[in-house]
Motif scaffolding. Structure first.
Motif, PDB file in Angstrom:
ATOM      1  N   GLY A 291      -4.004  11.949  -3.677  1.00  0.00           N
ATOM      2  CA  GLY A 291      -2.637  11.644  -3.294  1.00  0.00           C
ATOM      3  C   GLY A 291      -2.235  10.277  -3.794  1.00  0.00           C
ATOM      4  O   GLY A 291      -2.876   9.682  -4.667  1.00  0.00           O
ATOM      5  N   ALA A 292      -1.178   9.755  -3.245  1.00  0.00           N
ATOM      6  CA  ALA A 292      -0.679   8.448  -3.643  1.00  0.00           C
ATOM      7  C   ALA A 292      -1.417   7.363  -2.855  1.00  0.00           C
ATOM      8  O   ALA A 292      -1.399   7.360  -1.624  1.00  0.00           O
ATOM      9  CB  ALA A 292       0.818   8.364  -3.382  1.00  0.00           C
ATOM     10  N   THR A 293      -2.054   6.465  -3.570  1.00  0.00           N
ATOM     11  CA  THR A 293      -2.754   5.366  -2.926  1.00  0.00           C
ATOM     12  C   THR A 293      -1.746   4.387  -2.346  1.00  0.00           C
ATOM     13  O   THR A 293      -0.790   3.988  -3.020  1.00  0.00           O
ATOM     14  CB  THR A 293      -3.660   4.634  -3.936  1.00  0.00           C
ATOM     15  N   THR A 294      -1.945   4.013  -1.083  1.00  0.00           N
ATOM     16  CA  THR A 294      -1.050   3.074  -0.415  1.00  0.00           C
ATOM     17  C   THR A 294      -1.795   1.774  -0.127  1.00  0.00           C
ATOM     18  O   THR A 294      -3.012   1.679  -0.288  1.00  0.00           O
ATOM     19  CB  THR A 294      -0.519   3.665   0.899  1.00  0.00           C
ATOM     20  N   ASP A 295      -1.050   0.786   0.354  1.00  0.00           N
ATOM     21  CA  ASP A 295      -1.683  -0.500   0.662  1.00  0.00           C
ATOM     22  C   ASP A 295      -2.721  -0.382   1.775  1.00  0.00           C
ATOM     23  O   ASP A 295      -3.629  -1.212   1.866  1.00  0.00           O
ATOM     24  CB  ASP A 295      -0.616  -1.522   1.079  1.00  0.00           C
ATOM     25  N   SER A 296      -2.590   0.633   2.637  1.00  0.00           N
ATOM     26  CA  SER A 296      -3.523   0.787   3.751  1.00  0.00           C
ATOM     27  C   SER A 296      -4.700   1.694   3.426  1.00  0.00           C
ATOM     28  O   SER A 296      -5.589   1.874   4.252  1.00  0.00           O
ATOM     29  CB  SER A 296      -2.785   1.344   4.969  1.00  0.00           C
ATOM     30  N   ILE A 340      -5.404  -8.016   1.673  1.00  0.00           N
ATOM     31  CA  ILE A 340      -5.991  -7.287   0.554  1.00  0.00           C
ATOM     32  C   ILE A 340      -5.486  -5.845   0.563  1.00  0.00           C
ATOM     33  O   ILE A 340      -5.247  -5.254   1.615  1.00  0.00           O
ATOM     34  CB  ILE A 340      -7.524  -7.297   0.607  1.00  0.00           C
ATOM     35  N   THR A 341      -5.300  -5.288  -0.629  1.00  0.00           N
ATOM     36  CA  THR A 341      -4.887  -3.897  -0.819  1.00  0.00           C
ATOM     37  C   THR A 341      -5.666  -3.349  -2.009  1.00  0.00           C
ATOM     38  O   THR A 341      -6.311  -4.100  -2.750  1.00  0.00           O
ATOM     39  CB  THR A 341      -3.378  -3.797  -1.107  1.00  0.00           C
ATOM     40  N   PRO A 342      -5.610  -2.030  -2.232  1.00  0.00           N
ATOM     41  CA  PRO A 342      -6.313  -1.458  -3.383  1.00  0.00           C
ATOM     42  C   PRO A 342      -5.849  -2.008  -4.728  1.00  0.00           C
ATOM     43  O   PRO A 342      -6.567  -1.888  -5.724  1.00  0.00           O
ATOM     44  CB  PRO A 342      -5.999   0.041  -3.269  1.00  0.00           C
ATOM     45  N   THR A 343      -4.674  -2.633  -4.775  1.00  0.00           N
ATOM     46  CA  THR A 343      -4.147  -3.093  -6.061  1.00  0.00           C
ATOM     47  C   THR A 343      -4.299  -4.598  -6.289  1.00  0.00           C
ATOM     48  O   THR A 343      -4.026  -5.086  -7.388  1.00  0.00           O
ATOM     49  CB  THR A 343      -2.655  -2.722  -6.193  1.00  0.00           C
TER      50      THR A 343
END
Length: 617
Positions: A291-296, A340-343
């Motif tokens: 799916g779409a990766t989000t900040d959480s 911190i986030t995945p990006t």
């Protein structure tokens, strides 16, 4: 040489190494001691005698190693946990928690040899426990005698790299909760081309857009399982990935909380990898792969380096400190305030000392950790001059205090800011630490009794003005080896001599006038020191768990005696040219005391004069 007055105004440099005895050119020489044993250096400069210990209980099995771990929900809900060979016992309010007339305990999977490798992180009434040989456990408390230790049931991960071979996987059932069978077309690409293994039982598998938990092993190409989330179809697919945590790949060795995420690190197969949970959902490791990766979303990040830097410990401060065998790293978002986030995950190496894997300690803006060889303690802190982290050696002037290696440490913030360390040889050492006042002062501690050794230390916050230090002390008692759980009594006894407790493994009595003190079974056959109504009493030998006093008393303290020894460095004028090679005669010594009763002073341990503190009246 002329008559000279030499002053030793403080001991804020602590006990120095014998290699420093000729360093009269070093300013801290004049605020240090050659021996500081069973004394605690106060940040103000003076030393105070280490308080004695209060006996609580014998560990379950004195023949085996045992470890203490603190559990603090609040200042009124604090516990000490006794981790032994496949069990946990509990202590609260200065005593051992019992149930049905015996010590309350629960079973655990951790063996004696694994206890000091356990890492833990606590949130409210839940503590997560990690060891590479065992699945992550969750210790939960709902009451003083209501504790449970369960295996964490992770949701949706984490997973290793997805399959890149032509091997396909088929699931016989697809609906959530259904029992299913997973079948591989070949073993290629699974567990180093071995296919399924019996150690995969309990492991998660990602298949298409769903997840399965393996519950039984049939063959290298077939296992049974339970569908954890719906799989879109049961057709064969090469879209699958094996879980990161399992008996096959190893389990995480480290855990901490950081920015509303539960962070794990360092499995056997992925020693350089960090696993971040979904933000605010600690047991959900869903990275939204389909799916779409989000900040959480959950995150998996492997440290890139030129050598294997197996993660040994992680510590959450303003940044996430990652300590590996080859160096120290920080994890940030790259910004000053952004989470911190995945990006935006940013990992940078800060130093190259390497960690021994012993739990690090956060004090202020610094993180103290034990270097790889276990003989140095370093202070990792941000330095504005270098715009990065530096890690100076806190044992550089006192390397002898950790010479055998450190196995455990904890921090007592109140009243004197002390880092307590247990050495491999069983000695307890302390470091009074106040960086703002440039106080880094080491002191050593020997407990009373025959062959006494400190085996573990833990500190809890209690509802007083002092943190409470708990220890496990091993001694030879009446010819047998015993390990006792004890705690250090308070430093502040309000100058009331009847509250003085300078004996180890001691017990107190207060009540009606008596000439017999019982309940001393743990000191059977030992010669004990006695204080009655604030005055010393002749020593007695414990027989049948009791002693008979020469004088009746209403207040008493009974325990094992210990000596406190303070020895200055070699006397030197400090004018720039050393006096150490010159003949000197010390004709007068002045010692300043504060709230003190009983001391001896002299040129050496064998030639001491008693200082009178009381007159004949």
């Amino acid at each position: 040489m002329p008559k000279t007055l030499v002053s030793v105004p403080s001991f804020t440099a602590g006990q120095l190494s014998p290699r420093m005895e000729g360093r009269t050119d070093f300013q801290k020489y004049f605020s240090s001691g050659k021996t500081i044993n069973n004394f605690v250096v106060q940040p103000h400069g003076p030393v105070t005698r280490r308080p004695g210990t209060h006996y609580v209980a014998e560990v379950k099995d004195s023949s085996k190693d045992t470890r203490l771990i603190p559990f603090s929900f609040s200042t009124t809900q604090t516990y000490i946990l006794e981790f032994g060979n496949q069990y946990i016992r509990f202590y609260k309010d200065d005593g051992q928690i019992s149930s049905g007339g015996s010590a309350y305990e629960i079973s655990s999977p951790y063996l004696e040899t694994e206890l000091f490798d356990i890492k833990f992180a606590q949130s409210a009434d839940v503590m997560y426990l990690c060891h590479p040989n065992h699945a992550v456990r969750k210790l939960s408390r709902t009451g003083h005698t209501a504790w449970t230790l369960t295996t964490v049931d992770f949701k949706n991960g984490p997973f290793q790299e997805h399959n890149t071979t032509s091997t396909t996987m088929t699931s016989s059932h697809t609906s959530e909760g259904a029992a299913t069978v997973l079948t591989l077309s070949s073993t290629t690409g699974v567990n180093s081309d071995q296919g399924f293994l019996s150690t995969d039982v309990g492991r998660l598998v990602h298949i298409k857009d769903g997840h399965v938990k393996i519950t039984g092993y049939t063959s290298s190409t077939s296992v049974s399982g339970t569908v954890q989330s719906v799989i879109s179809s049961g057709s064969a697919t090469d879209d699958f990935a094996m879980g990161s945590f399992s008996d096959t790949t190893g389990h995480p060795r480290c855990v901490t909380f950081f920015e509303q995420r539960l962070v794990f690190a360092g499995t056997t197969n992925q020693p350089q990898t960090l696993f971040f949970s979904v933000s605010g959902d600690y047991e959900n490791m869903d990275d939204n792969y389909h799916g779409a990766t989000t900040d959480s979303s959950a995150m998996i990040y492997t440290i890139a380096s030129n050598q294997v830097n197996a993660i040994q410990a992680i510590k959450a401060t303003r940044t996430l400190i990652v300590m590996t065998t080859g160096g120290e790293f920080t994890v940030t978002s790259g910004g000053t305030t952004a989470p911190i986030t995945p990006t935006n995950l940013n990992i940078r190496k800060q130093s190259n000392y390497g960690s021994a894997g012993i739990d690090a300690i956060s004090i202020g803006n610094s993180t103290l950790f034990v270097q790889r060889a276990k003989r140095k303690i370093r202070e990792l802190a941000y330095n504005f001059d270098t715009d990065g982290y530096i890690a100076p050696d806190l044992t550089i002037l006192s390397e002898n205090v950790t010479f055998s290696g450190v196995v455990q440490m904890d921090y007592q913030q109140e009243p004197f800011s002390i880092v307590w360390c247990v050495r491999i040889d069983g000695k307890l050492t302390g470091m009074t630490y106040n960086r703002l006042q440039d106080v880094v002062a080491w002191h050593e501690h020997d407990f009373g009794g025959t062959d006494a050794k400190c085996k573990s230390v833990a500190v809890i916050d209690v509802d007083t003005d002092e943190d409470q230090v708990w220890v496990i002390v091993e001694r030879t008692i009446n010819g047998a080896t015993k390990k006792y759980v004890e705690y250090l009594t308070p430093y502040n006894f309000n100058s009331d001599l009847e509250e003085i407790h300078f004996v180890d493994s001691g017990l107190t009595y207060s009540g009606a006038s008596t000439s017999t003190l019982s309940g001393l079974d743990h000191l059977e056959g030992e010669t004990v020191k006695i204080i009655i109504n604030g005055a010393t009493h002749p020593d007695k030998v414990v027989s049948s768990g009791s002693i008979s006093l020469d004088i009746a008393t209403t207040d008493a303290v009974v325990g094992l005696g210990y000596n406190s020894l303070l020895q200055t460095m070699r006397i030197d004028e400090g004018s720039g040219i050393t006096d150490q090679t010159k003949t000197k005669r010390i004709y007068d010594v002045t010692v300043r005391f504060f709230e003190t009763v009983g001391a001896k002073v002299g040129p050496n341990e064998d030639n001491l004069d008693i200082i009178p503190f009381r007159d004949s009246s």
